[in-house]
Motif scaffolding. Structure first.
Motif, PDB file in Angstrom:
ATOM      1  N   LEU A 184       0.833  -1.202   0.000  1.00 62.87           N
ATOM      2  CA  LEU A 184       0.000   0.000   0.000  1.00 62.87           C
ATOM      3  C   LEU A 184       0.865   1.248   0.000  1.00 62.87           C
ATOM      4  CD1 LEU A 184      -2.845   1.104   0.045  1.00 62.87           C
ATOM      5  CD2 LEU A 184      -2.856   0.868   2.539  1.00 62.87           C
ATOM      6  N   MET A 185       1.932   1.213   0.751  1.00 62.63           N
ATOM      7  CA  MET A 185       2.876   2.334   0.784  1.00 62.63           C
ATOM      8  C   MET A 185       3.467   2.567  -0.603  1.00 62.63           C
ATOM      9  SD  MET A 185       4.217   4.374   3.180  1.00 62.63           S
ATOM     10  CE  MET A 185       5.567   5.552   3.287  1.00 62.63           C
ATOM     11  N   SER A 186       3.834   1.482  -1.278  1.00 60.94           N
ATOM     12  CA  SER A 186       4.397   1.590  -2.623  1.00 60.94           C
ATOM     13  C   SER A 186       3.365   2.139  -3.611  1.00 60.94           C
ATOM     14  CB  SER A 186       4.895   0.226  -3.101  1.00 60.94           C
ATOM     15  OG  SER A 186       5.996  -0.208  -2.331  1.00 60.94           O
ATOM     16  N   GLU A 187       2.122   1.686  -3.466  1.00 62.01           N
ATOM     17  CA  GLU A 187       1.068   2.162  -4.371  1.00 62.01           C
ATOM     18  C   GLU A 187       0.847   3.658  -4.229  1.00 62.01           C
ATOM     19  OE1 GLU A 187      -3.692   1.400  -5.308  1.00 62.01           O
ATOM     20  OE2 GLU A 187      -2.612   0.068  -3.939  1.00 62.01           O
ATOM     21  N   THR A 189       2.917   5.869  -2.901  1.00 63.33           N
ATOM     22  CA  THR A 189       4.134   6.565  -3.317  1.00 63.33           C
ATOM     23  C   THR A 189       4.184   6.656  -4.833  1.00 63.33           C
ATOM     24  OG1 THR A 189       5.313   5.736  -1.362  1.00 63.33           O
ATOM     25  CG2 THR A 189       6.654   6.591  -3.162  1.00 63.33           C
ATOM     26  N   GLY A 190       3.778   5.585  -5.500  1.00 63.89           N
ATOM     27  CA  GLY A 190       3.713   5.586  -6.959  1.00 63.89           C
ATOM     28  C   GLY A 190       2.729   6.614  -7.478  1.00 63.89           C
ATOM     29  N   GLU A 191       1.572   6.705  -6.838  1.00 63.76           N
ATOM     30  CA  GLU A 191       0.572   7.688  -7.264  1.00 63.76           C
ATOM     31  C   GLU A 191       1.100   9.110  -7.090  1.00 63.76           C
ATOM     32  OE1 GLU A 191      -3.101   7.008  -5.231  1.00 63.76           O
ATOM     33  OE2 GLU A 191      -3.320   4.961  -6.000  1.00 63.76           O
ATOM     34  N   LEU A 192       1.851   9.315  -6.029  1.00 69.20           N
ATOM     35  CA  LEU A 192       2.418  10.642  -5.780  1.00 69.20           C
ATOM     36  C   LEU A 192       3.478  10.975  -6.830  1.00 69.20           C
ATOM     37  CD1 LEU A 192       2.346  13.076  -3.934  1.00 69.20           C
ATOM     38  CD2 LEU A 192       3.923  11.917  -2.392  1.00 69.20           C
ATOM     39  N   PHE A 193       4.337  10.012  -7.153  1.00 68.36           N
ATOM     40  CA  PHE A 193       5.330  10.223  -8.212  1.00 68.36           C
ATOM     41  C   PHE A 193       4.641  10.488  -9.550  1.00 68.36           C
ATOM     42  CE2 PHE A 193       8.741   7.773  -5.759  1.00 68.36           C
ATOM     43  CZ  PHE A 193       9.523   8.897  -5.560  1.00 68.36           C
ATOM     44  N   SER A 200       9.160   7.403 -14.223  1.00 70.40           N
ATOM     45  CA  SER A 200      10.092   6.284 -14.010  1.00 70.40           C
ATOM     46  C   SER A 200      10.077   5.837 -12.550  1.00 70.40           C
ATOM     47  CB  SER A 200      11.509   6.684 -14.418  1.00 70.40           C
ATOM     48  OG  SER A 200      11.584   6.953 -15.798  1.00 70.40           O
ATOM     49  N   GLU A 201      10.073   6.816 -11.637  1.00 70.11           N
ATOM     50  CA  GLU A 201      10.018   6.488 -10.212  1.00 70.11           C
ATOM     51  C   GLU A 201       8.692   5.833  -9.844  1.00 70.11           C
ATOM     52  OE1 GLU A 201      10.927   9.315 -11.531  1.00 70.11           O
ATOM     53  OE2 GLU A 201      12.646  10.234 -10.489  1.00 70.11           O
ATOM     54  N   ALA A 202       7.612   6.309 -10.488  1.00 65.04           N
ATOM     55  CA  ALA A 202       6.289   5.737 -10.223  1.00 65.04           C
ATOM     56  C   ALA A 202       6.238   4.271 -10.646  1.00 65.04           C
ATOM     57  CB  ALA A 202       5.218   6.531 -10.964  1.00 65.04           C
ATOM     58  N   ILE A 203       6.811   3.971 -11.802  1.00 65.26           N
ATOM     59  CA  ILE A 203       6.807   2.588 -12.311  1.00 65.26           C
ATOM     60  C   ILE A 203       7.528   1.659 -11.337  1.00 65.26           C
ATOM     61  CG2 ILE A 203       7.726   1.084 -14.126  1.00 65.26           C
ATOM     62  CD1 ILE A 203       7.186   3.424 -16.081  1.00 65.26           C
ATOM     63  N   ILE A 204       8.644   2.111 -10.791  1.00 65.38           N
ATOM     64  CA  ILE A 204       9.407   1.289  -9.838  1.00 65.38           C
ATOM     65  C   ILE A 204       8.525   0.924  -8.643  1.00 65.38           C
ATOM     66  CG2 ILE A 204      11.323   1.309  -8.196  1.00 65.38           C
ATOM     67  CD1 ILE A 204      12.866   3.055 -10.213  1.00 65.38           C
ATOM     68  N   LYS A 208       6.522  -3.016  -7.563  1.00 68.66           N
ATOM     69  CA  LYS A 208       6.585  -3.700  -6.262  1.00 68.66           C
ATOM     70  C   LYS A 208       5.211  -4.264  -5.892  1.00 68.66           C
ATOM     71  CE  LYS A 208      10.190  -0.560  -4.525  1.00 68.66           C
ATOM     72  NZ  LYS A 208      10.495   0.509  -3.536  1.00 68.66           N
ATOM     73  N   VAL A 209       4.173  -3.509  -6.198  1.00 66.76           N
ATOM     74  CA  VAL A 209       2.814  -3.944  -5.892  1.00 66.76           C
ATOM     75  C   VAL A 209       2.399  -5.081  -6.818  1.00 66.76           C
ATOM     76  CG1 VAL A 209       0.415  -3.213  -5.642  1.00 66.76           C
ATOM     77  CG2 VAL A 209       2.262  -1.589  -5.169  1.00 66.76           C
ATOM     78  N   LEU A 210       2.822  -4.973  -8.063  1.00 64.89           N
ATOM     79  CA  LEU A 210       2.410  -5.946  -9.073  1.00 64.89           C
ATOM     80  C   LEU A 210       2.965  -7.338  -8.789  1.00 64.89           C
ATOM     81  CD1 LEU A 210       0.573  -5.408 -11.460  1.00 64.89           C
ATOM     82  CD2 LEU A 210       2.581  -5.331 -12.941  1.00 64.89           C
ATOM     83  N   ILE A 211       4.070  -7.398  -8.091  1.00 63.52           N
ATOM     84  CA  ILE A 211       4.643  -8.699  -7.721  1.00 63.52           C
ATOM     85  C   ILE A 211       3.651  -9.493  -6.879  1.00 63.52           C
ATOM     86  CG2 ILE A 211       6.445  -9.830  -6.356  1.00 63.52           C
ATOM     87  CD1 ILE A 211       8.313  -7.533  -7.157  1.00 63.52           C
ATOM     88  N   ALA A 212       2.958  -8.785  -5.991  1.00 64.61           N
ATOM     89  CA  ALA A 212       2.005  -9.448  -5.094  1.00 64.61           C
ATOM     90  C   ALA A 212       0.633  -9.608  -5.726  1.00 64.61           C
ATOM     91  CB  ALA A 212       1.873  -8.662  -3.797  1.00 64.61           C
ATOM     92  N   THR A 213       0.238  -8.641  -6.577  1.00 62.20           N
ATOM     93  CA  THR A 213      -1.092  -8.685  -7.197  1.00 62.20           C
ATOM     94  C   THR A 213      -0.953  -8.473  -8.702  1.00 62.20           C
ATOM     95  OG1 THR A 213      -1.353  -6.313  -6.727  1.00 62.20           O
ATOM     96  CG2 THR A 213      -2.261  -7.873  -5.122  1.00 62.20           C
ATOM     97  N   PRO A 214      -0.547  -9.503  -9.440  1.00 65.32           N
ATOM     98  CA  PRO A 214      -0.281  -9.357 -10.871  1.00 65.32           C
ATOM     99  C   PRO A 214      -1.491  -9.001 -11.723  1.00 65.32           C
ATOM    100  CG  PRO A 214      -0.211 -11.662 -10.199  1.00 65.32           C
ATOM    101  CD  PRO A 214      -0.274 -10.856  -8.951  1.00 65.32           C
ATOM    102  N   ALA A 215      -2.691  -9.188 -11.181  1.00 63.70           N
ATOM    103  CA  ALA A 215      -3.897  -8.860 -11.943  1.00 63.70           C
ATOM    104  C   ALA A 215      -4.546  -7.571 -11.440  1.00 63.70           C
ATOM    105  CB  ALA A 215      -4.890 -10.018 -11.868  1.00 63.70           C
ATOM    106  N   ASN A 216      -3.784  -6.737 -10.753  1.00 58.86           N
ATOM    107  CA  ASN A 216      -4.298  -5.488 -10.206  1.00 58.86           C
ATOM    108  C   ASN A 216      -4.517  -4.488 -11.348  1.00 58.86           C
ATOM    109  OD1 ASN A 216      -4.490  -2.866  -8.975  1.00 58.86           O
ATOM    110  ND2 ASN A 216      -3.565  -3.715  -7.126  1.00 58.86           N
ATOM    111  N   LEU A 217      -5.775  -4.284 -11.724  1.00 53.15           N
ATOM    112  CA  LEU A 217      -6.095  -3.452 -12.886  1.00 53.15           C
ATOM    113  C   LEU A 217      -5.630  -2.011 -12.718  1.00 53.15           C
ATOM    114  CD1 LEU A 217      -9.661  -4.658 -13.944  1.00 53.15           C
ATOM    115  CD2 LEU A 217      -7.601  -4.655 -15.352  1.00 53.15           C
ATOM    116  N   SER A 218      -5.840  -1.468 -11.546  1.00 53.38           N
ATOM    117  CA  SER A 218      -5.442  -0.080 -11.311  1.00 53.38           C
ATOM    118  C   SER A 218      -3.946   0.108 -11.497  1.00 53.38           C
ATOM    119  CB  SER A 218      -5.868   0.340  -9.900  1.00 53.38           C
ATOM    120  OG  SER A 218      -5.410   1.640  -9.614  1.00 53.38           O
ATOM    121  N   ILE A 219      -3.163  -0.825 -10.958  1.00 49.57           N
ATOM    122  CA  ILE A 219      -1.708  -0.736 -11.073  1.00 49.57           C
ATOM    123  C   ILE A 219      -1.267  -0.953 -12.515  1.00 49.57           C
ATOM    124  CG2 ILE A 219       0.473  -1.781 -10.371  1.00 49.57           C
ATOM    125  CD1 ILE A 219      -0.836  -0.127  -8.196  1.00 49.57           C
ATOM    126  N   LEU A 220      -1.878  -1.913 -13.192  1.00 52.26           N
ATOM    127  CA  LEU A 220      -1.529  -2.179 -14.599  1.00 52.26           C
ATOM    128  C   LEU A 220      -1.817  -0.958 -15.468  1.00 52.26           C
ATOM    129  CD1 LEU A 220      -2.884  -5.830 -14.987  1.00 52.26           C
ATOM    130  CD2 LEU A 220      -0.484  -5.126 -15.104  1.00 52.26           C
TER     131      LEU A 220
END
Length: 266
Positions: A184-187, A189-193, A200-204, A208-220
Motif C-alpha cells: 500500500l505504501m508503494s502504491e 508513493t507511486g501515485e504521488l510520483f 520512471s520512479e512511479a513505475i518502480i 513492487k505492488v504488481l509482484i504481489a497482485t499481478p492482476a491489479n487493474l489499477s496498477i496495470l
C-alpha cells in the motif's frame, strides 16, 4: 423450498424484534472503513436465526436499519452498502444526515469524504477528510484509513507536499512492516510520483505492488500510462494488453491500436 424461505424470514424478523437496540451491540464493535466487524455480526445473526449459511447481508442490514433508524452503526453500515454498489447519491444522503445527528463522530465525515472523492468533488472531499482527521485526534481514536484517504485526496487537489507529509505521518503512526502495508505504501508513493510526472520512479513503486497482485487493474493501467508518457510505447502496449485481457474494454483496445501506430516494433 419457498415455504422454508418464508419460515426463515419470519423467524428472522421475530429475532430482530426481540433485540431492543442492535446499535447497543454494534456500537461496541470497532468500525473500520469496510465495516467487517458489523458485517460479521450481521452474518452470524442471520445464520443463527435461519440455521442456514448466509451469503448476503443486504436484507438483514436494510431490515435492521428500518427497525432502528437512529442507530449510528446501522446507519454507517447502511451507507456503506450504497458505497459498495457505487450508489454515491444515496450514500451521500445517509452520511450527510449522520454528520448532522452525530457531529462529534469522525466516521461519517471520513465516509462522506470518500463519496465526494469518487464523485470528483476533491475540494469538498478535502474539507471533510480534514474534519474527520481532527475529530479522530480529539477522540484519541486512531484510524489509518483516514490518513490514506487524505493522501489520495491531497494528490487529487495537487497538494503534493502535503500528501507526502500525510503519507509520512501514516508510516510513523501505523506502519508495522506487514506485506499488505508495504504494498500500500508503494502504491501511494507511486501515485504521488505519477502526479508529479516522475513516471520512471512511479513505475518502480508500482512494480513492487504488481509482484504481489499481478492482476491489479489499477496498477496495470498506471504502469501502462507511465510508459506511454515516457514514450516507451512497446512497454505501454504490453501493459495495456494485460489490462485488456482482464476486462476486455473497447477503449483499451483502441488505445492499443493507437499506440501500435507510434511504436516502431508494431
Amino acid at each position: 423450498e419457498a415455504n422454508q424461505l418464508e419460515q426463515n424470514d419470519t423467524y428472522l424478523h421475530r429475532m430482530i424484534e426481540k433485540i431492543p437496540e442492535p446499535g447497543v451491540i454494534l456500537n461496541s464493535l470497532p468500525l473500520d472503513s469496510f465495516g467487517h466487524p458489523i458485517e460479521a455480526f450481521s452474518l452470524q445473526l442471520a445464520e443463527l436465526v435461519t440455521n442456514t449459511p448466509v451469503n448476503s447481508t443486504d436484507e438483514i442490514i436494510t431490515t435492521l436499519h428500518h427497525l432502528h433508524p437512529d442507530s449510528f452503526s446501522l446507519n454507517m453500515l447502511y451507507g456503506k452498502r450504497f458505497t459498495d454498489t457505487q450508489n454515491y447519491e444515496h450514500a451521500q444522503k445517509v452520511f450527510h444526515d449522520l454528520m448532522i445527528k452525530f457531529s462529534n463522530r469522525w466516521q461519517p465525515y471520513k465516509m462522506s469524504a470518500f463519496v465526494y472523492y469518487h464523485l470528483g468533488d476533491f475540494p469538498r472531499a478535502l474539507e471533510l477528510i480534514n474534519r474527520a482527521f481532527q475529530l479522530s485526534r480529539q477522540s484519541r481514536e486512531s484510524d489509518s484509513d483516514i490518513l490514506l484517504l487524505k493522501t489520495r485526496i491531497q494528490i487529487s487537489n495537487q497538494l503534493y507536499d502535503e500528501a507526502s507529509q500525510t503519507l509520512s505521518l501514516w508510516k510513523t503512526l501505523h506502519f508495522t512492516g506487514i506485506k499488505e502495508q508495504t504494498f500500500l505504501m508503494s502504491e501511494l508513493t507511486g501515485e504521488l510520483f505519477q502526479a508529479r510526472k516522475k513516471y520512471s520512479e512511479a513505475i518502480i513503486e508500482y512494480q513492487k505492488v504488481l509482484i504481489a497482485t499481478p492482476a491489479n487493474l489499477s496498477i496495470l493501467r498506471n504502469i501502462a500510462f507511465c510508459f506511454e508518457q515516457l514514450k516507451k510505447y512497446t512497454l505501454a502496449i504490453e501493459y495495456y494488453q494485460r489490462v485488456y485481457e482482464i476486462e476486455h474494454n473497447q477503449l483499451i483496445s483502441q488505445k492499443i491500436d493507437d499506440l501500435k501506430k507510434l511504436s516502431p516494433h508494431h
